[in-house]
Design an enzyme around this catalytic site. Structure first.
Site, PDB file in Angstrom:
ATOM      1  N   LYS A   1       0.633  -1.500  -0.086  1.00  0.00           N
ATOM      2  CA  LYS A   1      -0.009  -0.074   0.085  1.00  0.00           C
ATOM      3  C   LYS A   1       0.946   1.261   0.061  1.00  0.00           C
ATOM      4  O   LYS A   1       2.063   1.247   0.268  1.00  0.00           O
ATOM      5  CB  LYS A   1      -0.951  -0.021   1.240  1.00  0.00           C
ATOM      6  CG  LYS A   1      -1.898  -1.224   1.046  1.00  0.00           C
ATOM      7  CD  LYS A   1      -2.897  -1.056   2.124  1.00  0.00           C
ATOM      8  CE  LYS A   1      -3.925  -2.225   2.320  1.00  0.00           C
ATOM      9  NZ  LYS A   1      -4.998  -1.848   3.358  1.00  0.00           N
TER      10      LYS A   1
ATOM     11  N   HIS B   1      -2.487  -5.556   1.517  1.00  0.00           N
ATOM     12  CA  HIS B   1      -3.458  -6.235   1.288  1.00  0.00           C
ATOM     13  C   HIS B   1      -3.207  -7.465   0.836  1.00  0.00           C
ATOM     14  O   HIS B   1      -2.297  -7.628  -0.012  1.00  0.00           O
ATOM     15  CB  HIS B   1      -4.451  -5.476   0.353  1.00  0.00           C
ATOM     16  CG  HIS B   1      -5.489  -6.104  -0.192  1.00  0.00           C
ATOM     17  ND1 HIS B   1      -6.613  -6.158   0.614  1.00  0.00           N
ATOM     18  CD2 HIS B   1      -5.799  -7.019  -1.173  1.00  0.00           C
ATOM     19  CE1 HIS B   1      -7.447  -7.373  -0.087  1.00  0.00           C
ATOM     20  NE2 HIS B   1      -6.976  -7.601  -1.063  1.00  0.00           N
TER      21      HIS B   1
ATOM     22  N   ASN C   1      -1.819   0.248   6.550  1.00  0.00           N
ATOM     23  CA  ASN C   1      -1.346  -0.999   6.994  1.00  0.00           C
ATOM     24  C   ASN C   1      -0.580  -1.834   6.303  1.00  0.00           C
ATOM     25  O   ASN C   1      -0.586  -2.967   6.264  1.00  0.00           O
ATOM     26  CB  ASN C   1      -2.770  -1.908   7.768  1.00  0.00           C
ATOM     27  CG  ASN C   1      -3.605  -2.344   6.694  1.00  0.00           C
ATOM     28  OD1 ASN C   1      -3.610  -1.761   5.491  1.00  0.00           O
ATOM     29  ND2 ASN C   1      -4.425  -3.241   7.010  1.00  0.00           N
TER      30      ASN C   1
ATOM     31  N   TYR D   1     -12.406  -2.107  -3.947  1.00  0.00           N
ATOM     32  CA  TYR D   1     -12.808  -2.503  -2.481  1.00  0.00           C
ATOM     33  C   TYR D   1     -14.343  -2.431  -2.469  1.00  0.00           C
ATOM     34  O   TYR D   1     -15.067  -2.288  -1.183  1.00  0.00           O
ATOM     35  CB  TYR D   1     -12.319  -1.541  -1.526  1.00  0.00           C
ATOM     36  CG  TYR D   1     -10.518  -1.875  -1.077  1.00  0.00           C
ATOM     37  CD1 TYR D   1     -10.538  -2.842  -0.162  1.00  0.00           C
ATOM     38  CD2 TYR D   1      -9.760  -1.041  -1.389  1.00  0.00           C
ATOM     39  CE1 TYR D   1      -9.275  -3.079   0.161  1.00  0.00           C
ATOM     40  CE2 TYR D   1      -8.534  -1.394  -0.874  1.00  0.00           C
ATOM     41  CZ  TYR D   1      -8.249  -2.382  -0.127  1.00  0.00           C
ATOM     42  OH  TYR D   1      -6.977  -2.577   0.155  1.00  0.00           O
TER      43      TYR D   1
ATOM     44  N   GLU E   1      -9.424 -10.893  -7.661  1.00  0.00           N
ATOM     45  CA  GLU E   1      -8.642  -9.405  -7.610  1.00  0.00           C
ATOM     46  C   GLU E   1      -7.468  -9.815  -8.494  1.00  0.00           C
ATOM     47  O   GLU E   1      -7.027  -8.920  -9.181  1.00  0.00           O
ATOM     48  CB  GLU E   1      -7.951  -9.551  -6.184  1.00  0.00           C
ATOM     49  CG  GLU E   1      -9.073  -9.121  -5.191  1.00  0.00           C
ATOM     50  CD  GLU E   1      -8.543  -9.217  -3.656  1.00  0.00           C
ATOM     51  OE1 GLU E   1      -9.420  -9.026  -2.582  1.00  0.00           O
ATOM     52  OE2 GLU E   1      -7.419  -9.644  -3.424  1.00  0.00           O
TER      53      GLU E   1
HETATM   54  P1  CMP Z   1      -7.475  -4.697   3.575  1.00  0.00           P
HETATM   55  O1  CMP Z   1      -6.885  -5.937   3.765  1.00  0.00           O
HETATM   56  O2  CMP Z   1      -6.853  -3.931   2.277  1.00  0.00           O
HETATM   57  O3  CMP Z   1      -9.010  -4.615   3.228  1.00  0.00           O
HETATM   58  C1  CMP Z   1      -9.806  -3.731   3.662  1.00  0.00           C
HETATM   59  C2  CMP Z   1      -8.986  -2.486   4.405  1.00  0.00           C
HETATM   60  O4  CMP Z   1      -9.781  -1.458   4.965  1.00  0.00           O
HETATM   61  C3  CMP Z   1      -8.221  -3.260   5.532  1.00  0.00           C
HETATM   62  O5  CMP Z   1      -7.252  -3.716   4.852  1.00  0.00           O
HETATM   63  C4  CMP Z   1      -8.069  -1.865   6.365  1.00  0.00           C
HETATM   64  O6  CMP Z   1      -6.704  -1.055   5.839  1.00  0.00           O
HETATM   65  C5  CMP Z   1      -9.066  -0.926   6.069  1.00  0.00           C
HETATM   66  N1  CMP Z   1     -10.021  -0.818   7.218  1.00  0.00           N
HETATM   67  C6  CMP Z   1     -10.191   0.311   7.845  1.00  0.00           C
HETATM   68  N2  CMP Z   1     -10.812   0.025   8.794  1.00  0.00           N
HETATM   69  C7  CMP Z   1     -11.217  -0.971   9.008  1.00  0.00           C
HETATM   70  C8  CMP Z   1     -12.038  -2.135   9.805  1.00  0.00           C
HETATM   71  N3  CMP Z   1     -12.576  -1.677  10.909  1.00  0.00           N
HETATM   72  N4  CMP Z   1     -12.161  -3.232   9.496  1.00  0.00           N
HETATM   73  C9  CMP Z   1     -11.421  -3.823   8.482  1.00  0.00           C
HETATM   74  N5  CMP Z   1     -10.758  -3.240   7.667  1.00  0.00           N
HETATM   75  C10 CMP Z   1     -10.704  -1.729   8.068  1.00  0.00           C
END
Ligand code: CMP
Length: 140
Positions: free
Chosen positions: A10, A116, A113, A50, A127
């Site tokens: 990311k 993904h 974070n 998403y 995906e």
């Molecule tokens: P990712 O695995 O990319 O999939 C969706 C993303 O939403 C997740 O990682 C997080 O970076 C973001 N996100 C933010 N808030 C939440 C939440 N409460 N629960 C899950 N994903 C979240």
């Protein structure tokens, strides 16, 4: 079974210049790179990718973040690639991620974070097709 999974490094991790360190973890765990590109997502692309989260309160922040800079998208291939990648990443919230995982070591928040990864075989196929349509994925 040999599987393929989609990985996104990311914007936060790309900005920190740790693409190589993260890729080294995938390679060190026996995953092979079957496709890869650095790409700036448009807002529409991020919203589509998403789409499953569009009713969630965090959707706008998630899209804003994912278009804030380039991302490094890869197809990883190997034995149990989907679960292996998820183990390497650690929990979505880096505060809950186990020591030594990518998110524990490189991520700052649940939004920023670092990575993904596809969560199941069906989403992995969707995906991968989204980012690498046609035959642009190479078993090796
Ligand atoms: P990712 O695995 O990319 O999939 C969706 C993303 O939403 C997740 O990682 C997080 O970076 C973001 N996100 C933010 N808030 C939440 C939440 N409460 N629960 C899950 N994903 C979240």
């Amino acid at each position: 079974a040999i599987e393929r999974t989609l990985s996104i490094i990311k914007p936060d991790a790309v900005a920190k210049n740790v693409i190589g360190q993260i890729v080294a973890r995938f390679e060190g765990a026996g995953l092979k790179i079957a496709a890869a590109k650095l790409v700036q997502l448009s807002r529409q692309e991020a919203e589509t990718f998403y789409g499953v989260h569009k009713e969630r309160g965090f959707f706008k922040d998630l899209v804003d973040f994912m278009v804030s800079g380039p991302v490094f998208v890869q197809v990883l291939e190997g034995e149990g690639a989907i679960a292996k990648n998820r183990d390497l990443m650690g929990a979505t919230d880096p505060k809950k991620a186990e020591k030594g995982t990518i998110r524990a070591d490189f991520a700052d928040s649940i939004d920023a974070n670092a990575v993904h990864g596809s969560d199941a075989a069906e989403t992995a196929a969707q995906e991968i097709a989204f980012f690498f349509p046609g035959l642009n994925v190479y078993s090796r």
